[in-house]
Design a protein around this motif. Structure first.
Motif, mmCIF file in Angstrom:
data_model
loop_
_atom_site.group_PDB
_atom_site.id
_atom_site.type_symbol
_atom_site.label_atom_id
_atom_site.label_comp_id
_atom_site.label_asym_id
_atom_site.label_seq_id
_atom_site.Cartn_x
_atom_site.Cartn_y
_atom_site.Cartn_z
ATOM 1 N N HIS A 105 -21.129 3.457 21.773
ATOM 2 C CA HIS A 105 -21.137 4.913 21.763
ATOM 3 C C HIS A 105 -19.914 5.432 21.014
ATOM 4 C CE1 HIS A 105 -24.283 4.980 24.895
ATOM 5 N NE2 HIS A 105 -23.612 3.969 25.429
ATOM 6 N N GLY A 110 -19.828 10.695 22.466
ATOM 7 C CA GLY A 110 -20.732 9.861 23.253
ATOM 8 C C GLY A 110 -22.054 9.543 22.592
ATOM 9 N N SER A 112 -24.868 7.634 20.722
ATOM 10 C CA SER A 112 -25.131 6.192 20.662
ATOM 11 C C SER A 112 -25.019 5.674 19.233
ATOM 12 C CB SER A 112 -26.529 5.886 21.206
ATOM 13 O OG SER A 112 -26.620 6.256 22.565
ATOM 14 N N GLU A 140 -22.157 -5.117 26.813
ATOM 15 C CA GLU A 140 -21.057 -4.500 27.557
ATOM 16 C C GLU A 140 -20.154 -5.567 28.165
ATOM 17 O OE1 GLU A 140 -22.526 -1.842 30.478
ATOM 18 O OE2 GLU A 140 -23.281 -0.351 29.048
ATOM 19 N N CYS A 149 -13.178 -2.025 25.215
ATOM 20 C CA CYS A 149 -13.884 -1.009 25.983
ATOM 21 C C CYS A 149 -15.386 -1.281 25.926
ATOM 22 C CB CYS A 149 -13.558 0.379 25.443
ATOM 23 S SG CYS A 149 -14.474 1.709 26.249
ATOM 24 N N TYR A 151 -17.648 0.713 26.352
ATOM 25 C CA TYR A 151 -18.369 1.910 25.905
ATOM 26 C C TYR A 151 -18.268 2.101 24.389
ATOM 27 C CZ TYR A 151 -20.008 6.787 26.139
ATOM 28 O OH TYR A 151 -20.705 7.961 25.978
ATOM 29 N N CYS A 152 -17.044 2.074 23.868
ATOM 30 C CA CYS A 152 -16.847 2.358 22.438
ATOM 31 C C CYS A 152 -16.301 1.169 21.647
ATOM 32 C CB CYS A 152 -15.928 3.564 22.260
ATOM 33 S SG CYS A 152 -14.214 3.265 22.776
ATOM 34 N N CYS A 168 -11.757 6.623 24.330
ATOM 35 C CA CYS A 168 -12.763 7.435 25.025
ATOM 36 C C CYS A 168 -12.380 7.788 26.448
ATOM 37 C CB CYS A 168 -14.116 6.731 25.018
ATOM 38 S SG CYS A 168 -14.152 5.207 26.018
ATOM 39 N N LYS A 170 -12.627 5.869 29.127
ATOM 40 C CA LYS A 170 -13.379 5.154 30.138
ATOM 41 C C LYS A 170 -12.500 4.075 30.781
ATOM 42 C CE LYS A 170 -17.470 7.090 29.403
ATOM 43 N NZ LYS A 170 -18.204 7.860 30.438
ATOM 44 N N GLN A 174 -16.524 0.205 36.207
ATOM 45 C CA GLN A 174 -17.239 1.423 36.562
ATOM 46 C C GLN A 174 -17.858 1.356 37.952
ATOM 47 O OE1 GLN A 174 -17.486 4.315 34.363
ATOM 48 N NE2 GLN A 174 -15.733 3.107 33.655
#
Length: 284
Positions: A105, A110, A112, A140, A149, A151-152, A168, A170, A174
């Motif tokens: 992302h 955010g 994709s 992930e 990360c 996420y990114c 980001c 994050k 999580q």
């Protein structure tokens, strides 16, 4: 005809050479037929015990040289991959922000990444291999295993679970489910890694080097990258020293590397899970 140089003279001056001279002097017929490196490559009158001593004395030096050469080559490859990945960063299709090719992302908005790239064996983006949508969850965990990360794809700075992505924002984890998924992802590597370590441990000289590097990257690093080993456990430091010592001792790697592989995996895993239990997920 040029006289052969005794093998003990090839050792560095100091305790190692003194030990070599002591053992070699006790072997039969050494005065008439000195053991030299060239004699190890051809047929000679030396007994197997003499060959064994010569092999044992030269073993640490050969391993150190190979380790240094391998380390230099790996370091150059790291620098090449890091620069290549940085130069091939892509623009977000929505906000125009720069993002890593391996990120799922955009760190800003955010959005994709339509074609996230897989990571190579040292944790940098491949240029051609695309992660399919069905493999995003696994990707992930791959990103986490290289301290990036999830996420990114941004590389994380600290060897700690208590941090957020500088791009980001994050957090590393999580929730408790993310801890379980990550632990299960690493656990699936145990079988084939242990089998490979057992096979490689039998190979002289190069085997222990490859075995220790393999299980460290597949089973140890995914946990240790989030810990400061020298502050976590004295036993971790002892096992770290044993891993490097077993590389230098001939025949030890056959048994030592598989034992270290299992021991270090369980120790690092337990320490990681213990730290994850103390992690505060309420702020996520």
């Amino acid at each position: 005809m040029k006289e052969p140089i005794p093998i003990q003279q090839w050792l560095p001056a100091g305790p190692l050479r003194d030990m070599g001279e002591k053992y070699v002097s006790q072997l039969p017929d050494v005065a008439q037929n000195p053991i030299g490196p060239e004699s190890l490559m051809h047929q000679s009158d030396h007994s197997w015990s003499e060959y064994l001593v010569a092999y044992s004395l030269l073993y640490p030096g050969v391993v150190i040289i190979l380790a240094l050469l391998g380390g230099l080559g790996l370091g150059a490859f790291f620098i090449f991959c890091r620069r290549r990945e940085y130069s091939h960063r892509i623009f977000c299709s929505k906000c125009g922000s720069m993002m890593y090719p391996c990120g799922l992302h955009c760190p800003e908005c955010g959005t994709s990444n339509p074609s996230p790239r897989a990571l190579n064996w040292i944790g940098y983006s491949r240029l051609r291999t695309v992660v399919p949508p069905s493999g995003w969850k696994r990707h992930e965990e791959v990103l986490r295993s290289y301290r990036r990360c999830f996420y990114c794809g941004q590389p994380l700075r600290e060897p700690s679970l208590d941090q957020r992505c500088p791009a980001c924002g994050k957090a590393v984890l999580q929730g408790e489910q993310s801890v379980d998924r990550y632990d299960a992802y690493i656990g699936r590597r145990r079988g084939w890694t242990f089998a490979a370590v057992v096979v490689l441990g039998v190979v002289p000289i190069l085997g222990p080097l490859l075995a220790s590097s393999l299980y460290r990257r597949t089973l140890i690093n995914p946990y240790s990258l989030y810990m400061t080993v020298y502050r976590e456990s004295f036993l971790m430091v002892v096992l770290f020293l044993c891993r490097h010592l077993f590389r230098l001792l001939p025949f030890i790697g056959i048994i030592g590397m598989p034992v270290l592989c299992v021991t270090e995996y369980h120790l690092y895993r337990r320490m990681f899970l213990w730290k994850a239990e103390k992690y505060d997920f309420r702020g996520e």
